[in-house]
Write a protein that holds these residues in place. Sequence first.
Motif, mmCIF file in Angstrom:
data_model
loop_
_atom_site.group_PDB
_atom_site.id
_atom_site.type_symbol
_atom_site.label_atom_id
_atom_site.label_comp_id
_atom_site.label_asym_id
_atom_site.label_seq_id
_atom_site.Cartn_x
_atom_site.Cartn_y
_atom_site.Cartn_z
ATOM 1 N N LEU A 111 0.848 -1.197 0.000
ATOM 2 C CA LEU A 111 0.000 0.000 0.000
ATOM 3 C C LEU A 111 0.883 1.246 0.000
ATOM 4 C CD1 LEU A 111 -2.570 -1.242 2.625
ATOM 5 C CD2 LEU A 111 -2.805 -1.262 0.148
ATOM 6 N N HIS A 112 1.495 1.514 -1.134
ATOM 7 C CA HIS A 112 2.402 2.652 -1.265
ATOM 8 C C HIS A 112 1.613 3.941 -1.453
ATOM 9 C CE1 HIS A 112 5.984 0.125 -1.573
ATOM 10 N NE2 HIS A 112 5.253 -0.682 -2.337
ATOM 11 N N ASP A 113 2.239 5.056 -1.155
ATOM 12 C CA ASP A 113 1.666 6.384 -1.350
ATOM 13 C C ASP A 113 2.416 7.023 -2.522
ATOM 14 O OD1 ASP A 113 0.313 8.742 -1.108
ATOM 15 O OD2 ASP A 113 1.341 9.391 0.718
ATOM 16 N N TRP A 114 1.943 6.777 -3.747
ATOM 17 C CA TRP A 114 2.653 7.204 -4.951
ATOM 18 C C TRP A 114 2.447 8.683 -5.212
ATOM 19 C CZ3 TRP A 114 6.037 3.782 -6.159
ATOM 20 C CH2 TRP A 114 5.767 2.427 -6.055
ATOM 21 N N LYS A 115 3.529 9.342 -5.621
ATOM 22 C CA LYS A 115 3.510 10.744 -6.003
ATOM 23 C C LYS A 115 4.351 10.892 -7.264
ATOM 24 C CE LYS A 115 4.609 15.352 -4.365
ATOM 25 N NZ LYS A 115 5.197 16.151 -3.304
ATOM 26 N N ARG A 116 3.911 11.744 -8.172
ATOM 27 C CA ARG A 116 4.677 11.957 -9.402
ATOM 28 C C ARG A 116 6.044 12.524 -9.056
ATOM 29 N NH1 ARG A 116 1.850 12.752 -14.364
ATOM 30 N NH2 ARG A 116 3.807 13.345 -15.318
ATOM 31 N N LYS A 117 7.080 11.828 -9.507
ATOM 32 C CA LYS A 117 8.448 12.268 -9.230
ATOM 33 C C LYS A 117 8.881 13.320 -10.243
ATOM 34 C CE LYS A 117 13.067 10.571 -8.332
ATOM 35 N NZ LYS A 117 13.931 9.421 -8.278
ATOM 36 N N SER A 118 8.475 13.143 -11.473
ATOM 37 C CA SER A 118 8.844 14.097 -12.512
ATOM 38 C C SER A 118 7.742 14.130 -13.552
ATOM 39 C CB SER A 118 10.169 13.701 -13.170
ATOM 40 O OG SER A 118 10.036 12.446 -13.798
ATOM 41 N N GLY A 119 7.827 15.058 -14.448
ATOM 42 C CA GLY A 119 6.834 15.162 -15.510
ATOM 43 C C GLY A 119 6.976 14.042 -16.509
ATOM 44 N N ALA A 120 6.112 14.068 -17.490
ATOM 45 C CA ALA A 120 6.140 13.049 -18.522
ATOM 46 C C ALA A 120 7.368 13.259 -19.407
ATOM 47 C CB ALA A 120 4.871 13.104 -19.356
ATOM 48 N N LEU A 121 8.088 12.196 -19.625
ATOM 49 C CA LEU A 121 9.266 12.239 -20.487
ATOM 50 C C LEU A 121 8.937 11.505 -21.777
ATOM 51 C CD1 LEU A 121 11.886 11.246 -17.793
ATOM 52 C CD2 LEU A 121 11.353 13.538 -18.579
ATOM 53 N N CYS A 122 9.294 12.073 -22.875
ATOM 54 C CA CYS A 122 9.017 11.431 -24.154
ATOM 55 C C CYS A 122 10.118 10.432 -24.464
ATOM 56 C CB CYS A 122 8.937 12.458 -25.279
ATOM 57 S SG CYS A 122 7.404 13.362 -25.289
ATOM 58 N N CYS A 123 9.723 9.193 -24.681
ATOM 59 C CA CYS A 123 10.674 8.175 -25.113
ATOM 60 C C CYS A 123 10.705 8.134 -26.634
ATOM 61 C CB CYS A 123 10.269 6.807 -24.583
ATOM 62 S SG CYS A 123 10.354 6.699 -22.812
ATOM 63 N N ARG A 124 9.530 8.143 -27.190
ATOM 64 C CA ARG A 124 9.363 8.181 -28.645
ATOM 65 C C ARG A 124 8.253 9.162 -28.935
ATOM 66 N NH1 ARG A 124 10.389 2.300 -31.178
ATOM 67 N NH2 ARG A 124 12.272 1.867 -30.004
ATOM 68 N N SER A 125 7.916 9.329 -30.171
ATOM 69 C CA SER A 125 6.918 10.329 -30.524
ATOM 70 C C SER A 125 5.534 9.983 -29.991
ATOM 71 C CB SER A 125 6.869 10.503 -32.040
ATOM 72 O OG SER A 125 6.530 9.269 -32.645
ATOM 73 N N THR A 126 5.233 8.703 -29.756
ATOM 74 C CA THR A 126 3.896 8.329 -29.305
ATOM 75 C C THR A 126 3.892 7.678 -27.922
ATOM 76 O OG1 THR A 126 4.054 6.199 -30.401
ATOM 77 C CG2 THR A 126 3.071 8.005 -31.657
ATOM 78 N N VAL A 127 5.036 7.626 -27.219
ATOM 79 C CA VAL A 127 5.117 6.967 -25.916
ATOM 80 C C VAL A 127 5.555 7.979 -24.857
ATOM 81 C CG1 VAL A 127 6.231 5.139 -24.587
ATOM 82 C CG2 VAL A 127 5.701 4.776 -26.994
ATOM 83 N N LEU A 128 4.824 8.007 -23.727
ATOM 84 C CA LEU A 128 5.181 8.875 -22.611
ATOM 85 C C LEU A 128 5.680 8.024 -21.449
ATOM 86 C CD1 LEU A 128 2.137 11.309 -22.586
ATOM 87 C CD2 LEU A 128 4.420 11.737 -23.501
ATOM 88 N N GLU A 129 6.721 8.478 -20.783
ATOM 89 C CA GLU A 129 7.268 7.794 -19.619
ATOM 90 C C GLU A 129 6.927 8.627 -18.394
ATOM 91 O OE1 GLU A 129 11.496 7.587 -19.630
ATOM 92 O OE2 GLU A 129 11.599 6.577 -17.706
ATOM 93 N N LYS A 130 6.224 8.034 -17.417
ATOM 94 C CA LYS A 130 5.861 8.730 -16.190
ATOM 95 C C LYS A 130 6.517 8.025 -15.012
ATOM 96 C CE LYS A 130 1.449 10.348 -17.917
ATOM 97 N NZ LYS A 130 -0.014 10.341 -17.714
ATOM 98 N N ARG A 131 7.188 8.798 -14.156
ATOM 99 C CA ARG A 131 7.882 8.236 -12.984
ATOM 100 C C ARG A 131 7.123 8.608 -11.721
ATOM 101 N NH1 ARG A 131 13.348 6.755 -13.921
ATOM 102 N NH2 ARG A 131 13.900 7.137 -16.080
ATOM 103 N N TYR A 132 6.940 7.613 -10.844
ATOM 104 C CA TYR A 132 6.272 7.806 -9.562
ATOM 105 C C TYR A 132 7.191 7.314 -8.456
ATOM 106 C CZ TYR A 132 1.975 8.363 -12.266
ATOM 107 O OH TYR A 132 1.021 8.793 -13.139
ATOM 108 N N GLU A 133 7.125 7.982 -7.276
ATOM 109 C CA GLU A 133 7.938 7.589 -6.126
ATOM 110 C C GLU A 133 7.046 7.518 -4.891
ATOM 111 O OE1 GLU A 133 12.055 8.839 -3.857
ATOM 112 O OE2 GLU A 133 11.086 10.277 -5.167
#
Length: 64
Positions: free
Chosen positions: A18-40
């Motif tokens: 039961l983690h308490d996730w928070k966005r660590k950083s904004g969306a990073l583009c890996c490719r033109s149609t893929v978004l990478e979202k990091r949570y901590e």
Amino acid sequence: MSQVNRTIDEIFLCLLGLHDWKRKSGALCCRSTVLEKRYECVRCGKYKVIFEQEKVPCKGESAL
């Protein structure tokens, strides 16, 4: 003493998954149609990465 008990309770919640996730950083583009979202987790520091397909409007739809 209450600080120690709170920390033990928080770690126990994370051990149960039961983690308490928070966005660590904004969306990073890996490719033109893929978004990478990091949570901590704010309690234990564990992180996860989610890859999402970027929503691209169809040819007939107008972008807002």
